[in-house]
Design a protein around this motif. Structure first.
Motif, mmCIF file in Angstrom:
data_model
loop_
_atom_site.group_PDB
_atom_site.id
_atom_site.type_symbol
_atom_site.label_atom_id
_atom_site.label_comp_id
_atom_site.label_asym_id
_atom_site.label_seq_id
_atom_site.Cartn_x
_atom_site.Cartn_y
_atom_site.Cartn_z
ATOM 1 N N CYS A 171 0.839 -1.192 0.000
ATOM 2 C CA CYS A 171 0.000 0.000 0.000
ATOM 3 C C CYS A 171 0.877 1.247 0.000
ATOM 4 N N GLN A 172 0.725 2.104 -0.991
ATOM 5 C CA GLN A 172 1.556 3.294 -1.105
ATOM 6 C C GLN A 172 1.286 4.253 0.051
ATOM 7 N N PRO A 173 2.348 4.791 0.664
ATOM 8 C CA PRO A 173 2.145 5.796 1.704
ATOM 9 C C PRO A 173 1.406 7.006 1.148
ATOM 10 N N ILE A 174 0.440 7.504 1.876
ATOM 11 C CA ILE A 174 -0.338 8.638 1.397
ATOM 12 C C ILE A 174 -0.351 9.805 2.395
ATOM 13 N N GLY A 227 7.324 41.910 20.626
ATOM 14 C CA GLY A 227 7.437 42.338 19.237
ATOM 15 C C GLY A 227 8.780 42.056 18.617
ATOM 16 N N MET A 228 9.636 41.303 19.311
ATOM 17 C CA MET A 228 10.964 40.986 18.785
ATOM 18 C C MET A 228 10.907 39.721 17.932
ATOM 19 N N GLN A 229 11.604 39.762 16.807
ATOM 20 C CA GLN A 229 11.671 38.585 15.961
ATOM 21 C C GLN A 229 12.760 37.640 16.454
ATOM 22 N N ILE A 230 12.398 36.371 16.568
ATOM 23 C CA ILE A 230 13.331 35.356 17.061
ATOM 24 C C ILE A 230 13.458 34.261 16.011
ATOM 25 N N LYS A 231 14.709 33.856 15.751
ATOM 26 C CA LYS A 231 14.964 32.796 14.790
ATOM 27 C C LYS A 231 15.223 31.481 15.504
ATOM 28 N N ASP A 232 14.730 30.425 14.904
ATOM 29 C CA ASP A 232 14.927 29.089 15.448
ATOM 30 C C ASP A 232 15.387 28.156 14.338
ATOM 31 N N ASP A 233 16.493 27.458 14.559
ATOM 32 C CA ASP A 233 16.943 26.443 13.608
ATOM 33 C C ASP A 233 16.384 25.093 14.024
ATOM 34 N N HIS A 234 15.815 24.373 13.064
ATOM 35 C CA HIS A 234 15.202 23.083 13.363
ATOM 36 C C HIS A 234 15.779 21.965 12.499
ATOM 37 N N VAL A 235 15.837 20.781 13.089
ATOM 38 C CA VAL A 235 16.052 19.552 12.341
ATOM 39 C C VAL A 235 14.660 18.991 12.041
ATOM 40 N N ILE A 236 14.449 18.548 10.813
ATOM 41 C CA ILE A 236 13.137 18.011 10.441
ATOM 42 C C ILE A 236 13.275 16.539 10.076
ATOM 43 N N TYR A 237 12.434 15.717 10.699
ATOM 44 C CA TYR A 237 12.354 14.296 10.367
ATOM 45 C C TYR A 237 11.052 14.081 9.601
ATOM 46 N N GLU A 238 11.149 13.430 8.454
ATOM 47 C CA GLU A 238 9.991 13.217 7.580
ATOM 48 C C GLU A 238 9.729 11.726 7.422
ATOM 49 N N ILE A 239 8.489 11.318 7.686
ATOM 50 C CA ILE A 239 8.103 9.914 7.586
ATOM 51 C C ILE A 239 6.851 9.815 6.744
ATOM 52 N N MET A 240 6.775 8.826 5.854
ATOM 53 C CA MET A 240 5.567 8.593 5.063
ATOM 54 C C MET A 240 4.879 7.325 5.559
ATOM 55 N N VAL A 241 3.566 7.419 5.792
ATOM 56 C CA VAL A 241 2.803 6.292 6.327
ATOM 57 C C VAL A 241 1.467 6.185 5.588
ATOM 58 N N SER A 242 0.851 5.007 5.647
ATOM 59 C CA SER A 242 -0.476 4.822 5.055
ATOM 60 C C SER A 242 -1.572 5.109 6.073
ATOM 61 N N GLU A 243 -1.266 4.907 7.358
ATOM 62 C CA GLU A 243 -2.226 5.191 8.421
ATOM 63 C C GLU A 243 -1.512 5.919 9.551
ATOM 64 N N ILE A 244 -2.237 6.791 10.246
ATOM 65 C CA ILE A 244 -1.651 7.561 11.341
ATOM 66 C C ILE A 244 -2.179 7.055 12.678
ATOM 67 N N ASP A 245 -1.256 6.623 13.522
ATOM 68 C CA ASP A 245 -1.589 6.196 14.880
ATOM 69 C C ASP A 245 -1.436 7.410 15.790
ATOM 70 N N HIS A 246 -2.540 8.106 16.048
ATOM 71 C CA HIS A 246 -2.481 9.361 16.793
ATOM 72 C C HIS A 246 -1.974 9.174 18.222
ATOM 73 N N SER A 247 -2.328 8.052 18.850
ATOM 74 C CA SER A 247 -1.876 7.808 20.223
ATOM 75 C C SER A 247 -0.355 7.667 20.270
ATOM 76 N N TYR A 248 0.215 7.000 19.243
ATOM 77 C CA TYR A 248 1.674 6.852 19.175
ATOM 78 C C TYR A 248 2.337 8.214 19.088
ATOM 79 N N TRP A 249 1.851 9.091 18.189
ATOM 80 C CA TRP A 249 2.495 10.381 17.968
ATOM 81 C C TRP A 249 2.336 11.326 19.157
#
Length: 275
Positions: A171-174, A227-249
């Motif tokens: 099943c293709q991740p959607i 009113g001050m602008q603040i910058k944040d650097d982030h690491v992003i992890y990307e996962i593809m799934v066919s179903e989302i387990d909300h309790s897990y996340w």
């Protein structure tokens, strides 16, 4: 040990009912309309012996979700979702009018809520009468449409679970999950690389693979109450799934917030299409 855990997990699945037990009408789920469409009526006197539907998140050889027969004392309704126990399958091939032959198994399950069939754990516990009735029903059902349905053999619960697992992988991740984790703490100190490696290992273990944007972190800009602008650097992890387990996340998010001392982290989901 891991194999046993997988088999135990796979023995319980969610099934969606399309056509109820004792129904003379055949219904099909149509994703585009988001509902169940009347496909046809069976010949007078012919009805479905048990609830008939499909296993969401699977793709069989014919390109459709795996078919499932829900053996229970009660019938339900189109769209009903049941947590079921896999007890086996009828392995079969189906030949269309134009001679094309594909594998078209019928998976046998029992609802967790069933009081009469609840003690059945394997197909061998079913009576020969039930199995004969099911096989003859689908032979005659397909014959009326000019198709040839040939039962080949009965699969055990273990083998049926393996086939379902394979169909899930087809099943293709959607859906895409994106996890945003900051590079620096509130004092401007960079978090240890060990923490990011730990996150990567856990996601790969649970989902089989990830895309991590580490070397080119995303830059987020936000405005605080002064009113001050603040910058944040982030690491992003990307996962593809066919179903989302909300309790897990939800649990995973809480764990990350503790590890990285954050009041709140962002984990977002989005629909995607693959080419």
């Amino acid at each position: 040990m891991k194999k046993t855990i997988l088999e135990n997990r796979m023995k319980h699945i969610f099934c969606t009912v399309e056509t109820p037990k004792k129904s003379n009408a055949k219904y099909n789920y149509e994703p585009e309309s988001g509902g169940f469409v009347l496909a046809k009526y069976l010949p007078l006197g012919s009805v479905f012996p048990y609830d008939f539907g499909f296993i969401p998140g699977t793709v069989g050889e014919d390109g459709a979700p795996l078919d499932v027969i829900i053996i229970s004392e009660q019938g339900t309704f189109p769209g009903c979702i049941l947590k079921c126990k896999v007890i086996g399958a009828i392995k079969a091939v189906q030949q269309s009018k134009d001679g094309v032959q594909v594998e078209n198994d019928r998976f046998l399950v029992v609802p967790e809520a069933s009081s009469i069939f609840g003690n059945i754990h394997r197909v061998a516990q079913l009576s020969d009468t039930v199995l004969d009735e099911l096989q003859h029903f689908f032979i005659n059902y397909n014959k009326q449409e000019g198709k040839d349905f040939q039962p080949l053999k009965i699969l055990s619960a273990k083998d049926a679970c393996k086939t379902i697992e394979k169909a899930k992988s087809n099943c293709q991740p959607i859906k895409k999950i994106e996890v945003f984790i900051p590079l620096y703490d509130k004092e401007g100190n960079r978090f240890s690389d060990h923490l990011y490696q730990s996150v990567s290992k856990q996601l790969i273990k649970n989902f089989g693979g990830i895309t991590a944007y580490i070397r080119s972190p995303a830059v987020g800009i936000w405005e605080n109450s002064d009113g001050m602008q603040i910058k944040d650097d982030h690491v992003i992890y990307e996962i593809m799934v066919s179903e989302i387990d909300h309790s897990y996340w939800k649990q995973f998010k809480k764990k990350l917030e503790l590890q990285f001392a954050q009041k709140e982290l962002i984990i977002r989901q989005s629909e995607i299409g693959l080419i």
